[in-house]
Design a protein around this motif. Structure first.
Motif, mmCIF file in Angstrom:
data_model
loop_
_atom_site.group_PDB
_atom_site.id
_atom_site.type_symbol
_atom_site.label_atom_id
_atom_site.label_comp_id
_atom_site.label_asym_id
_atom_site.label_seq_id
_atom_site.Cartn_x
_atom_site.Cartn_y
_atom_site.Cartn_z
ATOM 1 N N GLU A 89 -12.913 29.388 17.193
ATOM 2 C CA GLU A 89 -12.010 29.263 16.203
ATOM 3 C C GLU A 89 -12.139 28.259 15.176
ATOM 4 O O GLU A 89 -12.117 28.433 13.832
ATOM 5 N N THR A 91 -14.966 29.315 12.756
ATOM 6 C CA THR A 91 -14.508 29.888 11.483
ATOM 7 C C THR A 91 -13.381 29.168 10.442
ATOM 8 O O THR A 91 -13.387 29.625 9.243
ATOM 9 N N LEU A 92 -12.857 28.087 10.849
ATOM 10 C CA LEU A 92 -11.970 27.323 10.001
ATOM 11 C C LEU A 92 -12.849 26.266 9.397
ATOM 12 O O LEU A 92 -12.488 25.937 7.883
#
Length: 127
Positions: free
Chosen positions: A114, A117-118
């Motif tokens: 995650e 992706t950020l």
């Protein structure tokens, strides 16, 4: 003001910083390590008393349990960070580290995926 709460640490005596106390121009407060309290401060009653830290008188609001540390830095005193959320220039200073805690059931691999992706969107999200 959420760092120690996020890490699941509570003071042995007193309290942690309250919301707003860590903002710029907040009160001059300090939380001390158990080791500093027992050593240099003599283990005397300290809550509500003021101590001099780098020329600033600060009220002691808490004493941490023995051996509490952050990132193995031998932290003796926790102070309010004093950032002004309205000052967007603070974002370019790069003197703070990100510390988090995984929610129950989240694996390190899932959190890393995650985060991956950020990060590419970071400038867009904060700019």
């Amino acid at each position: 003001d959420d760092l120690l709460t996020t890490l699941g640490v509570a003071p042995a005596q007193g309290r942690l910083f309250a919301p707003g106390e860590t903002n710029a121009n907040g009160p001059a407060l300090a939380i001390v390590s158990h080791e500093l309290w027992q050593g240099a401060l003599g283990g005397r009653p300290i809550l509500g008393q003021t101590i001099d830290i780098d020329g600033v008188r600060r009220e002691v609001i808490g004493v941490m349990p023995p051996k509490v540390d952050v990132m193995d830095n031998h932290v003796e005193v926790w102070l309010p960070v004093g950032l002004d959320p309205a000052n967007r220039d603070n974002r370019g200073r790069h003197f703070l580290y990100l510390i988090g805690r995984l929610r129950d059931g989240v694996t390190p691999a899932a959190a890393q995926a995650e985060l991956a992706t950020l990060l590419p969107q970071w400038g867009e999200r904060t700019g």
